[in-house]
Design a protein around this motif. Structure first.
Motif, PDB file in Angstrom:
ATOM      1  N   ARG A 146       0.836  -1.216   0.000  1.00 29.21           N
ATOM      2  CA  ARG A 146       0.000   0.000   0.000  1.00 29.21           C
ATOM      3  C   ARG A 146       0.860   1.252   0.000  1.00 29.21           C
ATOM      4  O   ARG A 146       0.598   2.202  -0.732  1.00 29.21           O
ATOM      5  N   ARG A 179      -7.844  -6.157   2.874  1.00 34.99           N
ATOM      6  CA  ARG A 179      -6.932  -5.187   2.277  1.00 34.99           C
ATOM      7  C   ARG A 179      -6.122  -5.842   1.158  1.00 34.99           C
ATOM      8  O   ARG A 179      -5.916  -5.265   0.123  1.00 34.99           O
ATOM      9  N   LEU A 204      -6.017  -4.859  -2.718  1.00 38.30           N
ATOM     10  CA  LEU A 204      -4.772  -4.654  -3.439  1.00 38.30           C
ATOM     11  C   LEU A 204      -4.749  -5.487  -4.713  1.00 38.30           C
ATOM     12  O   LEU A 204      -4.302  -5.038  -5.756  1.00 38.30           O
TER      13      LEU A 204
END
Ligand code: GTP
Ligand code: MG
Length: 325
Positions: free
Chosen positions: A66, A97, A101
């Motif tokens: 990230r 998450r 991604l």
């Protein structure tokens, strides 16, 4: 229609995915494609992430990706052996998450199972790195579970090795035992939100200060002082500093000439691995199970000896091995 090599070079994700599958299946075409791709590789910063099971590697990689994406990097991730009996512990939030991604076209995540031979895993990991590199991914992160011999092998493909230690797990000691200290470029104390992280940082710093090789460095040469950083995925802490450190290490490798030296070492071991693999495959195709059994029985019965059998088989696969002294 463009061929797979051209499409991959244009950043086509499906072509890259196909290429990775060919590599994993050890398809003969993979080597031909890789040889065409070679001139387009050598750009990516290859980062290894290793550490004891449960140290927080996958969580860290997710957060690292990230942070790298926020800096506009196109990131490749290779997770080696995600089927570890210890995994599956990632926070649900982190899983989500990671999935977020994975929907980003500038991120390519691929898992590799750690089956097969020791050298086989590091060779196929290296090939996947080359494919991602040619497709324009930079950096490429390789995550391995544990700190055994296979992981050390895999980590040799990396330019910057990150060793992750969780507080209070005795990881530091484990890391030294497995020879990880020699290959560590950056230590990360994960889960800094937990008690005991100060102590782990202090222990690692102490251990590094005791290493004689690091105390007697040549003051006129570029020098890399291994940092001990701390991160918390929970508090989103330390990721900016970590990405900065990764970039500083890459700059150090460039300035000191280490990058070129490491690349040269890589090339040699890569060629050796390719040849050994070719020989092993040729042998597999030449000798069937039945013949193996017969040979083994003859040798254990002392009717034949392994040296002359090896020489004979070598001749059959086109190698000349002398048994004369
Ligand atoms: N409190 C806290 N827990 C964390 C942090 N990072 C990871 N964890 C937890 O630690 C456990 C292991 O995390 P993983 O990221 O799966 O660790 P790993 O090293 O990839 O584990 P393996 O792949 O099984 O070796 C999970 O339960 C995570 O939720 C952190 O920064 N703080
Ligand atoms: Mg993991």
């Amino acid at each position: 229609m463009q061929n797979i090599v051209e499409r991959l070079l244009n950043g086509d994700r499906r072509a890259l995915a196909r290429m990775v599958t060919l590599i994993e299946n050890e398809a003969p075409a993979a080597r031909r494609y890789l040889s065409e791709l070679h001139q387009h590789t050598g750009h990516a910063h290859i980062v290894g992430v290793t550490g004891a099971p449960g140290a927080g590697k996958s969580t860290l990689v997710t957060h690292l990706v990230r942070e790298l994406r926020s800096r506009e990097h196109k990131v490749g991730v290779i997770a080696v052996d995600p089927s570890s009996p210890f995994s599956g512990g990632a926070l649900l939030g982190d899983r989500i998450r990671m999935m977020e991604l994975a929907g980003d076209p500038q991120i390519f995540i691929r898992s590799m199972a750690s089956r097969g031979s020791l050298g086989g895993l590091s060779a196929s990991t290296r090939d996947v790195v080359h494919a991602m590199d040619a497709a324009g991914y930079n950096p490429i992160i390789i995550e391995t579970v544990g700190t055994g011999q296979a992981e050390v092998e895999v980590m040799r493909a990396a330019q910057t090795v990150l060793v992750v230690c969780a507080p209070g797990m005795g990881d530091e000691v484990q890391a030294i035992k497995a020879g990880i200290l020699e290959i560590a470029d950056i230590f990360v104390v994960s889960k800094a939100d937990r008690p005991g992280s100060d102590q782990t940082v202090a222990e690692l710093a102490m251990m590094l200060s005791l290493d004689p090789a690091r105390r007697q460095h040549d003051k006129t040469q570029p020098y890399w002082k291994i940092p001990v950083l701390r991160t918390s995925a929970l508090n989103n802490q330390g990721l900016v500093e970590l990405v900065d450190a990764l970039q500083q290490h890459r700059a150090y490798l460039d300035d000191s000439g280490q990058l070129a030296r490491r690349a040269q070492r890589q090339v040699r071991s890569e060629i050796e691995a390719l040849i050994l693999h070719t020989v092993a495959n040729a042998l597999k195709q030449t000798v069937d199970a039945e013949e193996w059994q017969r040979l083994i029985e003859d040798i254990t019965a002392r009717e034949r000896d392994p040296y002359s059998v090896a020489a004979e088989l070598a001749t059959r696969i086109g190698l000349e091995v002398s048994t004369q002294l």
